[in-house]
Design a protein around this motif. Structure first.
Motif, short mmCIF file in Angstrom:
data_model
loop_
_atom_site.label_atom_id
_atom_site.label_comp_id
_atom_site.label_asym_id
_atom_site.label_seq_id
_atom_site.Cartn_x
_atom_site.Cartn_y
_atom_site.Cartn_z
N ALA A 178 -13.35 2.26 -5.27
CA ALA A 178 -14.28 2.89 -3.94
C ALA A 178 -14.04 5.23 -5.17
CB ALA A 178 -14.04 3.16 -3.14
N PRO A 235 -6.15 11.83 1.68
CA PRO A 235 -5.92 10.15 1.98
C PRO A 235 -6.79 9.98 1.31
CG PRO A 235 -6.82 11.58 3.84
CD PRO A 235 -6.18 12.45 3.30
N ARG A 236 -6.18 8.37 0.62
CA ARG A 236 -7.70 7.81 -0.49
C ARG A 236 -8.14 6.34 0.63
NH1 ARG A 236 -4.29 9.47 -3.71
NH2 ARG A 236 -6.04 10.61 -5.29
N PRO A 237 -9.47 6.31 0.52
CA PRO A 237 -9.85 4.94 1.58
C PRO A 237 -9.45 4.01 0.91
CG PRO A 237 -11.70 5.02 -0.54
CD PRO A 237 -10.60 6.97 -0.75
N LEU A 238 -9.45 3.23 2.44
CA LEU A 238 -8.62 1.54 1.79
C LEU A 238 -9.64 0.70 2.69
CD1 LEU A 238 -5.85 0.04 1.00
CD2 LEU A 238 -5.22 0.62 3.77
N MET A 239 -9.76 0.92 3.55
CA MET A 239 -10.72 -0.09 4.42
C MET A 239 -10.83 -1.76 3.25
SD MET A 239 -13.47 2.39 5.54
CE MET A 239 -13.90 4.24 5.63
N SER A 272 -3.53 3.22 -4.46
CA SER A 272 -3.86 2.65 -3.18
C SER A 272 -3.17 1.34 -3.09
CB SER A 272 -4.85 3.05 -2.45
OG SER A 272 -5.73 2.31 -3.07
N GLY A 273 -3.18 0.86 -1.43
CA GLY A 273 -3.15 -0.85 -2.27
C GLY A 273 -4.86 -1.80 -2.66
N ASP A 293 0.92 -0.97 0.32
CA ASP A 293 0.17 -0.13 -0.31
C ASP A 293 1.07 1.67 0.26
OD1 ASP A 293 -2.46 1.49 0.77
OD2 ASP A 293 -1.17 2.12 1.57
N ARG A 294 2.06 1.06 0.85
CA ARG A 294 2.78 2.83 0.58
C ARG A 294 3.48 3.08 -0.47
NH1 ARG A 294 5.42 6.17 4.28
NH2 ARG A 294 7.67 6.06 3.66
#
Ligand SMILES: Nc1nc2c(ncn2[C@@H]2O[C@H](COP(=O)(O)OP(=O)(O)OP(=O)(O)O)[C@@H](O)[C@H]2O)c(=O)[nH]1
Ligand SMILES: [Mg+2]
Lengths: 644, 86
Positions: A376, A451-455, A351-352, A342-343
């Motif tokens: 998303a 920041p973009r969602p990961l969840m 993102s991941g 992810d990083r």
């Protein structure tokens, strides 16, 4: 941003159009991601849809037919998993649209089977409550009861059914006989499915009137009454995660896994490839001996056998690649890899979440682009779609393997690595690095630094069952063979015609192909491709490669078979190109396929998923430019190095 | 009270409240739908290194990878690891 989202919404409604059957009630499978809906769908309908241990495997609706024991014909709909009826990504939107009766080309389901993961009732039951409120007759399939039992979770189905007010049955979707109780229920009349609300119209709005918290309290109360109010985390998964998610060990493990995969593709495939090769030669020799010299023999030997044979040889390598991918998918490792990366992906503005769509693109860019529906953020989704073709799809493997086999010597490096495997790995890495470069550029141009969602759910690990792996491999093999027997063969035959007609004029001296349509076309194209080191044979082989990339190889097989003077047949494509091309040309062609901008079905998918011609055109343009530029640099560097 | 991203690894906590971040108001509902609901027990299982972002979080019997910014929307209090009491 909003325009983009709108187009995404409009579009997947279109794309999800399923052929509408006339008769038969429609039964939809609904549930949280990864609870086993598709596995259940496959057991009921005998389909072979993709099943894997991570959230977001199914991204579009799929229909199957099921005949009940009493002879009732049902249409069964497999849907993407969703956490709620308040969709967060395009795949969840598909499911909600169907449940609301808004899906294009599909009626509202007559009944709903709520699939529930018995090892995670707390989260899964909330969705059941929400679906129940929609007023559709529904039943609950309590799935994964085998895993639950092993973890000491025993659910009293009668009591649960009483509490929920709908029938509940236990299922084990991965067993052939695991859906017996559900089959019985499917035979029952709709009234038995809490049938009071059969004709309730679709609610006007999907805004949940009841809060998540209220549903949570209800579920909590039910769980207490069933004596299931204890958490039973999977301790083995936790122990595995201590290793897999370890900052150092986990990273090393990830590298080793990926690297092993590429070494194996070359290391293990040698023997079976040899068998296929000898088999094709044997068939070609047999046909040559049996038929008189003439156009029929040429079509069969130079066209069909030479063309299809050179592609067929790569079946073992493709299966080895998929063997690894299937094990990774089934075990539950993929979301962990996404977590670890992810990083790194964040550094280029992704993102991941983009990891699994991009990894799927190694099989083929099309499922990868589809899988981007699980992302998303509309911006991230678009960037992921745009760079997906830079992941080396398995159709490019034959091209790589042919060129590497011809130009890269077989030897060990540093005692442990195999040079050919290393080069292959390097080509895959080159694709990944350029994808990251493009994503980084997109970040510089568009991102606003939020920041973009990961969840992202990390499922419990499962042992990959040999049966599932075998089914997966069988499917890949049959897809590949169908391609070879279908589009690849057809294009190869077309190629043979273009390369054989018109026949050379009387008194011509060179090989006949130079006077044919293909020869003329090739010489025309060569003006574009000469600066990057491609001769006319290569240039002409790139054209049918747009429809199926493997055909670039079979087309070379045909072109060279027909260029060859005398009787030496086409099975010897490798030594032939090894002595007629320079290393610089080979490297340039390898580079070309890293970017390989010309896959028509990928472009069509991009058009469908983005809802317009703009993105596919941008994609084709930038990939072509990038490919040409990179080849130019590689070719001239190689020539300067004395490999011209 | 503190936010989940500041918790120690393997420390049992109880969710008190979910914030609605200004830049992403939808996160509130999204987190709740995953099971991050006041009253639930959560535990930080791992952090990605280097950087400490994202996190692995256990809630109920599910496990999720959350970004620090997401975990920062979850306000928690300490529970006793052995007894589960406050
Ligand atoms: N042991 C066991 N495994 C199951 C059962 N049902 C499904 N699985 C496994 O659970 C995983 C998820 O199954 P899928 O059918 O892909 O789940 P899904 O609900 O379709 O998932 P999405 O399409 O991502 O929403 C796979 O690894 C299956 O093999 C079951 O009853 N028992
Ligand atoms: Mg599925």
């Amino acid at each position: 941003m909003s325009a983009c989202h709108d187009s995404v919404r409009r579009d997947h409604a279109q794309s999800a159009v399923v052929h509408v059957h006339r008769g038969g009630p429609l039964v939809a499978l609904v549930g949280n991601p990864n609870c086993g809906k598709t596995a259940l769908f496959n057991v009921l309908t005998g389909s072979r849809q993709k099943v894997a241990n991570y959230a977001g495997v199914t991204v579009e609706r799929k229909e199957g037919r099921y005949l009940t024991a009493a002879g009732k014909a049902l249409r069964v709909l497999d849907l993407p998993g969703t956490y709620s009826l308040n969709p967060r990504s395009p795949d969840e939107q598909v499911t909600v649209d169907v449940l609301m009766g808004r899906a294009r080309g599909e009626k509202r389901p007559d009944r709903v089977v709520c699939v529930v993961d018995a090892t995670n009732l707390r989260r899964n039951l909330r969705l059941v409550l929400a679906v129940k409120r929609l007023g559709l007759p529904c039943v609950v399939a309590l799935n994964m009861t085998d895993l639950a039992a092993r973890r000491g979770i025993h659910v009293d189905v009668d009591k649960l059914s009483l509490e929920l007010g709908v029938p509940v049955v236990k299922t084990v979707a991965v067993r052939k006989d695991g859906a017996t109780a559900l089959r019985t229920l499917l035979d029952a009349p709709a009234e038995a499915w809490r049938g009071d609300a059969v004709h309730t119209p679709a609610p006007e709005t999907d805004a949940p009137a009841v809060t998540v918290e209220a549903d949570h309290d209800t579920v909590q109360r039910i769980l207490v009454s069933l004596g299931l109010d204890v958490h039973a985390p999977h301790t083995l998964s936790d122990r595995i995660d201590r290793v897999v998610l370890h900052p150092v060990i986990g990273m090393v493990l990830l590298m080793v896994v990926l690297f092993l995969m590429f070494q194996a593709v070359f290391g293990w495939a040698e023997a079976p490839m040899g068998w296929i090769e000898s088999a094709t030669t044997w068939v070609a020799d047999g046909v040559t001996a049996a038929l008189p010299n003439g156009w029929m023999r040429s079509l069969l030997v130079d066209g069909v056998i030479a063309g299809a044979g050179v592609v067929l040889v790569f079946l073992p390598q493709i299966l080895i690649l998929f063997f690894f991918i299937l094990i990774l998918e089934e075990s539950g490792y993929l979301p962990r890899a996404a977590f670890m990366l992810d990083r790194l992906m964040g550094s280029v503005g992704l993102s991941g979440r983009s990891f699994i769509p991009l990894l799927s693109s190694f099989a083929c860019a099309i499922p990868g682009i589809m899988a981007a529906r699980t992302i998303a953020s509309p911006r991230d989704r678009l960037v992921t779609i745009m760079i997906a073709p830079l992941m080396t799809c398995s159709a490019r493997l034959p091209v790589y393997a042919l060129l590497i086999g011809a130009f890269i010597p077989k030897r060990d490096v540093a005692g442990v690595f195999e040079l050919q495997g290393l080069v292959l790995f390097g080509l895959y890495v080159a694709g990944v690095i350029s994808a990251m470069g493009i994503a980084w550029l997109a970040k510089r141009l568009t991102t606003r630094g939020l920041p973009r969602p990961l969840m992202m759910e990390l499922p419990t690990y499962h042992w990959p069952t040999p049966r599932n792996i075998a089914i997966g491999l069988w499917q890949r093999a049959s897809i590949f063979l169908k391609r070879v027997g279908g589009i690849i063969l057809a294009l190869t035959v077309v190629m043979w015609f273009l390369a054989s007609f018109p026949a050379p004029p009387a008194g011509a001296t060179g090989p006949a192909i130079e006077y044919s349509l293909a020869g003329t076309l090739g010489r025309g194209l060569a003006t574009i491709f000469e600066p990057i080191g491609f001769n006319w044979q290569i240039s002409v082989a790139l054209v049918p490669g747009m429809a199926a990339r493997e055909v670039a190889v079979s087309a070379l097989g045909t072109v060279y078979a027909l260029s060859a003077s005398g009787d030496d047949t086409a099975q010897a494509l490798t030594p032939l190109i090894a002595h007629s091309w320079s290393l610089a040309t080979a490297l340039s062609l390898l580079t070309w396929f890293v970017f390989a901008p010309q896959c028509l079905s990928t472009l069509a998918t991009v058009k469908r998923e983005t809802g317009g011609w703009k993105m596919p055109l941008v994609m084709a343009g930038y990939l072509f430019g990038l490919a040409w530029l990179a080849c130019f640099i590689v070719y001239h560097l190689a020539v300067a190095a004395g490999w011209g | 009270m503190f936010t989940l991203d500041r918790s120690d690894d393997f420390q049992l906590c109880r969710i008190e409240r979910i914030h609605t971040p200004e830049h992403a108001p939808e996160w509130h509902d999204w987190l709740q739908e995953l099971g991050f609901i006041p009253g639930e027990k959560v535990m930080l299982m791992a952090r990605a290194r280097p950087g400490g972002d994202p996190l692995v979080v256990r809630v109920g019997s599910s496990t999720f990878a959350l970004r620090c910014a997401e975990a920062a929307c979850i306000e928690v209090t300490l529970l006793d690891n052995a007894t589960g009491a406050a």
